[in-house]
Design a protein around this motif. Structure first.
Motif, mmCIF file in Angstrom:
data_model
loop_
_atom_site.group_PDB
_atom_site.id
_atom_site.type_symbol
_atom_site.label_atom_id
_atom_site.label_comp_id
_atom_site.label_asym_id
_atom_site.label_seq_id
_atom_site.Cartn_x
_atom_site.Cartn_y
_atom_site.Cartn_z
ATOM 1 N N PHE A 117 0.849 -1.256 0.021
ATOM 2 C CA PHE A 117 0.178 -0.001 0.021
ATOM 3 C C PHE A 117 0.837 1.345 -0.140
ATOM 4 O O PHE A 117 0.963 2.034 1.249
ATOM 5 C CB PHE A 117 -0.979 -0.073 1.044
ATOM 6 C CG PHE A 117 -2.009 -1.195 1.258
ATOM 7 C CD1 PHE A 117 -3.156 -1.182 0.727
ATOM 8 C CD2 PHE A 117 -1.400 -2.486 1.677
ATOM 9 C CE1 PHE A 117 -4.000 -2.178 0.679
ATOM 10 C CE2 PHE A 117 -2.279 -3.606 1.811
ATOM 11 C CZ PHE A 117 -3.624 -3.448 1.195
ATOM 12 N N PRO A 118 1.369 1.603 -1.121
ATOM 13 C CA PRO A 118 2.172 2.692 -1.061
ATOM 14 C C PRO A 118 1.548 3.932 -1.058
ATOM 15 O O PRO A 118 0.579 4.151 -1.701
ATOM 16 C CB PRO A 118 3.127 2.657 -2.511
ATOM 17 C CG PRO A 118 1.989 1.749 -3.276
ATOM 18 C CD PRO A 118 1.454 0.962 -2.391
ATOM 19 N N GLY A 119 2.088 4.773 -0.304
ATOM 20 C CA GLY A 119 1.487 6.049 -0.108
ATOM 21 C C GLY A 119 0.310 6.111 0.941
ATOM 22 O O GLY A 119 -0.318 6.899 1.077
ATOM 23 N N ALA A 120 0.090 4.806 1.671
ATOM 24 C CA ALA A 120 -1.104 4.843 2.431
ATOM 25 C C ALA A 120 -0.745 5.592 3.656
ATOM 26 O O ALA A 120 0.550 5.357 4.238
ATOM 27 C CB ALA A 120 -1.431 3.396 2.537
ATOM 28 N N GLU A 121 -1.807 6.305 4.321
ATOM 29 C CA GLU A 121 -1.374 6.909 5.622
ATOM 30 C C GLU A 121 -1.935 6.113 6.942
ATOM 31 O O GLU A 121 -3.027 5.490 6.681
ATOM 32 C CB GLU A 121 -2.389 8.429 5.606
ATOM 33 C CG GLU A 121 -1.390 9.191 4.675
ATOM 34 C CD GLU A 121 -2.306 10.699 4.082
ATOM 35 O OE1 GLU A 121 -2.972 10.726 5.097
ATOM 36 O OE2 GLU A 121 -1.690 11.067 3.303
ATOM 37 N N PRO A 122 -1.297 6.551 7.899
ATOM 38 C CA PRO A 122 -1.911 6.002 9.374
ATOM 39 C C PRO A 122 -3.087 6.544 9.725
ATOM 40 O O PRO A 122 -3.693 7.236 8.971
ATOM 41 C CB PRO A 122 -0.532 6.193 10.127
ATOM 42 C CG PRO A 122 0.026 7.524 9.688
ATOM 43 C CD PRO A 122 -0.244 7.420 8.173
ATOM 44 N N PHE A 129 -5.495 3.482 2.980
ATOM 45 C CA PHE A 129 -5.816 4.462 1.818
ATOM 46 C C PHE A 129 -4.771 5.725 2.185
ATOM 47 O O PHE A 129 -4.251 5.925 3.097
ATOM 48 C CB PHE A 129 -7.340 4.860 1.681
ATOM 49 C CG PHE A 129 -8.187 3.905 1.357
ATOM 50 C CD1 PHE A 129 -8.147 3.224 0.371
ATOM 51 C CD2 PHE A 129 -8.870 3.147 2.554
ATOM 52 C CE1 PHE A 129 -9.032 2.105 0.109
ATOM 53 C CE2 PHE A 129 -9.655 2.095 2.419
ATOM 54 C CZ PHE A 129 -9.893 1.557 1.178
ATOM 55 N N ASN A 130 -5.047 6.683 1.341
ATOM 56 C CA ASN A 130 -4.549 8.052 1.652
ATOM 57 C C ASN A 130 -5.594 9.166 1.313
ATOM 58 O O ASN A 130 -6.693 8.688 0.767
ATOM 59 C CB ASN A 130 -3.203 8.414 1.126
ATOM 60 C CG ASN A 130 -3.141 8.516 -0.223
ATOM 61 O OD1 ASN A 130 -3.984 8.697 -0.957
ATOM 62 N ND2 ASN A 130 -1.885 8.163 -0.993
ATOM 63 N N SER A 131 -5.523 10.291 1.255
ATOM 64 C CA SER A 131 -6.619 11.317 1.323
ATOM 65 C C SER A 131 -7.027 11.370 -0.346
ATOM 66 O O SER A 131 -8.051 11.782 -0.725
ATOM 67 C CB SER A 131 -6.104 12.564 1.752
ATOM 68 O OG SER A 131 -4.872 12.891 1.256
ATOM 69 N N THR A 132 -6.042 10.905 -0.961
ATOM 70 C CA THR A 132 -6.486 11.148 -2.535
ATOM 71 C C THR A 132 -7.095 9.686 -2.980
ATOM 72 O O THR A 132 -8.045 9.713 -3.734
ATOM 73 C CB THR A 132 -5.194 11.293 -3.339
ATOM 74 O OG1 THR A 132 -3.901 10.870 -3.121
ATOM 75 C CG2 THR A 132 -5.053 12.786 -3.393
ATOM 76 N N THR A 133 -6.533 8.593 -2.425
ATOM 77 C CA THR A 133 -7.058 7.327 -3.040
ATOM 78 C C THR A 133 -8.553 7.129 -2.208
ATOM 79 O O THR A 133 -9.257 6.264 -2.632
ATOM 80 C CB THR A 133 -6.032 6.285 -2.778
ATOM 81 O OG1 THR A 133 -5.686 6.178 -1.405
ATOM 82 C CG2 THR A 133 -4.759 6.488 -3.632
ATOM 83 N N ASP A 134 -8.666 7.587 -1.038
ATOM 84 C CA ASP A 134 -10.004 7.219 -0.295
ATOM 85 C C ASP A 134 -11.283 7.479 -1.279
ATOM 86 O O ASP A 134 -11.295 8.508 -1.567
ATOM 87 C CB ASP A 134 -10.029 8.067 0.778
ATOM 88 C CG ASP A 134 -11.222 7.745 1.880
ATOM 89 O OD1 ASP A 134 -11.476 6.424 2.022
ATOM 90 O OD2 ASP A 134 -11.859 8.683 2.352
HETATM 91 C C1 LIG Z 1 -1.636 8.405 -2.288
HETATM 92 O O1 LIG Z 1 -1.301 7.091 -2.667
HETATM 93 C C2 LIG Z 1 -0.930 7.054 -3.949
HETATM 94 C C3 LIG Z 1 -0.310 5.926 -4.550
HETATM 95 O O2 LIG Z 1 -1.291 4.647 -3.896
HETATM 96 C C4 LIG Z 1 0.000 8.322 -4.355
HETATM 97 O O3 LIG Z 1 0.147 8.260 -5.789
HETATM 98 C C5 LIG Z 1 -0.359 9.456 -3.905
HETATM 99 O O4 LIG Z 1 0.656 10.490 -4.040
HETATM 100 C C6 LIG Z 1 -0.981 9.618 -2.447
HETATM 101 N N1 LIG Z 1 -1.293 10.618 -1.996
HETATM 102 C C7 LIG Z 1 -1.015 11.313 -1.069
HETATM 103 C C8 LIG Z 1 -1.700 12.713 -0.579
HETATM 104 O O5 LIG Z 1 0.078 11.035 -0.314
#
Ligand SMILES: *[C@@H]1O[C@H](CO)[C@@H](O)[C@H](O)[C@H]1NC(C)=O
Ligand SMILES: *[C@@H]1O[C@H](CO)[C@@H](O)[C@H](O)[C@H]1NC(C)=O
Ligand SMILES: *[C@@H]1O[C@H](CO)[C@@H](O)[C@H](O)[C@H]1NC(C)=O
Ligand SMILES: *[C@@H]1O[C@H](CO)[C@@H](O)[C@H](O)[C@H]1NC(C)=O
Ligand SMILES: *[C@@H]1O[C@H](CO)[C@@H](O)[C@H](O)[C@H]1NC(C)=O
Ligand SMILES: *[C@@H]1O[C@H](CO)[C@@H](O)[C@H](O)[C@H]1NC(C)=O
Ligand SMILES: *[C@@H]1O[C@H](CO)[C@@H](O)[C@H](O)[C@H]1NC(C)=O
Ligand SMILES: *[C@@H]1O[C@H](CO)[C@@H](O)[C@H](O)[C@H]1NC(C)=O
Ligand SMILES: *[C@@H]1O[C@H](CO)[C@@H](O)[C@H](O)[C@H]1NC(C)=O
Length: 674
Positions: A117-122, A129-134
């Protein structure tokens, strides 16, 4: 050896090819198979066989996924839009919040196209997820969250301790506070984060599009009724090959998240977990990222601090209790006349202003009803800066409590609370003598017969105090406002003996004079020493007051006793009689009272009669000696002294006492004035 190659081949095949009809069981994670799990972030496998997804560090995530991807669609289906397969999983988890406070975020069983889950947030995003993928439908992520903090969108996941079904988002499509059903109807709450082992079942029926989520404590077998039973079509969410696993996160608040056992099956019933051999996570001991020496120091400090806090807490509680009620000293427990503060508090409705029935110089008097007996009481509240020698004070009140006489107000008991001393009396519903004589209400005039009876009663009460009880009790504050009149028009003397008690806190003040202006015998003003003779003097003033209907001291230089004496010398003593009586009196009795009043107010204490003699004179058992000008010789000196005394007092206390009520100024106003 010949078999080794095909076996190795088979093993490799099973590792890297998609699994149809996958079924596995981790009865603890210390088997070799667990080493193949795809672990990311903070996830570790503990030697005890627990999968620890997060520790209690803030803002971290942890993942653990089954290494093989799982086919969740029936490959044999001819349809281009086949239904997702049924699957079932059972797992045992534990969430351990730090001992210091609430823990946070949660863990989720997750089906995802990727185990990473790259970029996923705690935090709220649970490491998925993160704020963009949610919320993006292209996520193709299905999860069941076990969350211990209010949801990402407060209105949806309102309960902190909840279970929710999430599709492509941290937003729960359905959620319920964590609980399980007992016998189908009654719901028992489950605390997710107290570190106990919790079982969870997630069952999906691909044909019926039904998703059930069930939880229960480890010692409770699977409840028949699921906590969540939702109709959900996962066909669009799930992809052909998916990874199954767990994700957990911490945020501002942090808990340790553990998976202890896990069983999974597609299109079948997962093998049961043998719950009898599962390890249990230890309680969080707080931060442990320090060297052992520092840890020891921290622990030592923590022990010292918590002990100090305990001591502080103890004192706070103790003081709090002390403030609200009172602490009893051993000797006080033996006092039968001691009241509980809370009882008096309840009786007077919290010393409400509307319960005040009188206010003397020494304090307010409250009417109350004892809740236990329904008895009416009068509570005198004396505020003092300090009462030294409480023990002897109490013993004195104890003895006063034993006084019984029909012309005394019964002193029921006492109570001390901080600076307040409460004296409890019988409640006498009718006013004081002074209000009956001087109160202009209703034009009520006490008849002579009533007055004479009252004066006799007061004398009888005083005689009891002076001579008939086991101890000599000096009243010290005989005055008309301390004579209460009961329903039968009989007098009841109140406040006896207390003046002596007041002294306990004031021994060092030799100037202490207790009494009320106008009633203070000359020798008392000079020496400050009260005696039965000074009580007789005050009684003499009372006699004159009742006969003449005049206050002991009037405006200007007027002193009642002097004025009566002057009239007596001029042979017109009856001119001093209260005009309100309208000449309705027995002349012989009136003369007796006036002359006895003069005799009692003799400036020489030894010239005054004793109370026994007073009673004999009033009963006409004995002839009153001829009154000559005993007083006159010295009256100027007496009145001079009284007015000098008054000036001292007025200078100090005039602000709180209007001059018209000087006659009522009493003990504590004088004490206060010093
Ligand atoms: C959310 O994760 C995606 C990849 O899963 C990444 O491309 C994107 O930059 C991330 N967004 C944030 C705000 O970190
Ligand atoms: C918690 O896990 C993180 C990530 O593995 C690690 O950096 C940190 O030191 C751990 N904290 C504690 C208290 O063990
Ligand atoms: C796993 O750990 C448990 C104790 O936590 C132990 O009883 C069990 O034998 C271990 N299993 C293996 C395969 O090491
Ligand atoms: C955790 O992350 C949140 C949001 O990114 C941030 O506001 C907070 O300061 C972080 N807390 C810690 C302890 O790092
Ligand atoms: C799918 O088809 C294969 C052969 O075509 C058959 O062996 C298998 O049992 C079928 N699977 C299901 C679930 O029907
Ligand atoms: C999917 O399930 C529905 C309802 O059970 C059924 O009507 C439909 O035929 C199924 N589709 C396939 C491709 O099996
Ligand atoms: C879900 O729960 C309902 C009601 O308890 C039950 O009828 C149904 O068979 C369950 N489905 C699955 C897949 O467990
Ligand atoms: C589930 O959704 C898929 C795709 O939209 C559809 O083909 C299928 O019929 C649905 N199943 C049911 C039971 O509605
Ligand atoms: C569960 O484990 C215990 C102890 O290891 C064992 O005695 C018992 O037979 C096991 N039960 C099952 C159903 O495997």
């Amino acid at each position: 050896m010949a078999l080794a190659i095909p076996l190795g081949f088979l093993f490799l095949f099973s590792m890297f090819s998609p699994a149809w009809g996958v079924e596995f069981l981790f009865n603890g994670f210390n088997g070799t198979d667990a080493n193949d799990l795809i672990c990311e972030g903070a996830t570790i496998i503990k030697p005890s066989g627990m999968l620890k997804l997060t520790n209690t560090s803030h803002n971290i995530t942890g993942h653990a996924f089954y290494p093989k991807h799982i086919n969740l669609f029936d490959k044999n289906s001819s349809s281009s839009y086949p239904n997702a397969s049924s699957f079932s999983t059972q797992f045992v988890f534990a969430i351990v919040s730090p001992s210091s406070g609430p823990g946070g975020f949660g863990l989720a069983f997750t089906l995802s196209p990727s185990p990473k889950f790259p970029g996923a947030e705690p935090g709220h995003f649970l490491g998925i997820f993160n704020s963009t993928t949610d919320g993006n439908p292209s996520n193709h992520i299905f999860s069941v969250e076990f969350d211990t903090v209010n949801g990402f969108k407060e209105n949806s996941d309102t309960a902190g301790n909840h279970v929710g079904i999430n599709i492509n988002s941290v937003y729960s499509q359905a959620s319920e506070p964590a609980a399980y059903f007992v016998k189908g109807a009654h719901k028992e709450e489950v605390n997710l984060e107290n570190g106990d082992l919790i079982q969870a079942w997630i069952d999906y029926d691909g044909e019926a599009q039904k998703l059930n989520v069930t939880i229960s404590p480890i010692n409770v077998k699977k409840p028949e009724k699921p906590l969540l039973s939702e109709t959900i079509n996962l066909s669009t969410t799930l992809q052909e090959t998916m990874y199954a696993g767990f994700s957990a996160s911490t945020g501002e608040q942090a808990s340790s998240h553990y998976i202890i056992a896990w069983s999974f099956a597609v299109d079948g019933v997962p093998r049961p977990i043998n719950i009898s051999q599962l390890p249990k996570p230890a309680k969080e001991k707080g931060s442990s990222s320090y060297k052992p020496e520092i840890k020891a120091l921290i622990i030592a400090l923590a022990v010292v601090v918590s002990m100090l806090l305990l001591v502080l807490l103890f004192f706070t509680l103790y003081k709090g209790r002390h403030d609200e009620f009172e602490s009893l000293e051993d000797w006080e427990l033996d006092c039968p006349h001691r009241f509980k503060y809370k009882d008096l508090y309840a009786a007077t409705k919290g010393f409400k202003a509307s319960a005040v029935v009188g206010a003397g110089g020494c304090g307010e008097v409250y009417k109350g009803v004892l809740p236990s007996s329904g008895c009416e009481i009068a509570v005198k509240k004396i505020t003092r800066n300090s009462i030294q020698g409480m023990r002897s004070f109490a013993s004195e009140i104890e003895s006063l409590g034993k006084l019984r006489h029909k012309n005394l107000v019964h002193l029921q008991g006492w109570c001390k609370k901080k600076k307040n001393l409460l004296i409890v009396y019988d409640y006498i519903p009718y006013g004081s003598l002074d209000s009956l004589i001087f109160g202009s209400e209703d034009n009520f005039v006490l008849s002579w017969a009533q007055r004479f009876n009252i004066l006799k009663g007061v004398a009888s009460g005083l005689l009891y105090l002076h001579e008939e009880w086991e101890q000599v009790v000096i009243h010290r504050d005989v005055k008309s406002s301390n004579v209460l009149i009961d329903a039968d028009m009989n007098p009841r003397l109140s406040d006896f003996g207390l003046a002596r008690l007041y002294d306990h806190g004031e021994i060092s003040h030799t100037t202490c004079v207790v009494g009320t202006i106008g009633y203070i015998a000359p020798e008392l003003a000079r020496t400050g020493k009260a005696s039965t003779r000074s009580d007789v003097f005050a009684y003499g003033v009372l006699l004159l007051e009742v006969a003449c209907g005049q206050r002991p001291i009037g405006s200007g230089e007027f002193i009642l006793a002097d004025w009566v004496m002057e009239n007596h010398v001029m042979g017109r003593i009856l001119d001093t009689v209260d005009p309100n009586l309208d000449s309705n009196f027995v002349v012989k009795e009136m003369k007796l009272v006036l002359e006895l009043g003069l005799l009692c107010t003799h400036y020489k204490p030894e010239a005054r009669p004793t109370m026994r003699q007073v009673v004999r004179y009033l009963n006409e058992d004995e002839q009153l000696p001829e009154v000559e000008n005993w007083n006159l010789v010295d009256s100027r000196r007496v009145s001079e002294m009284n007015s000098r005394f008054m000036n001292i007092l007025l200078g100090d206390t005039i602000t709180s006492y209007p001059s018209s009520s000087i006659g009522e100024m009493s003990c504590s106003s004088m004490n206060a004035g010093r």
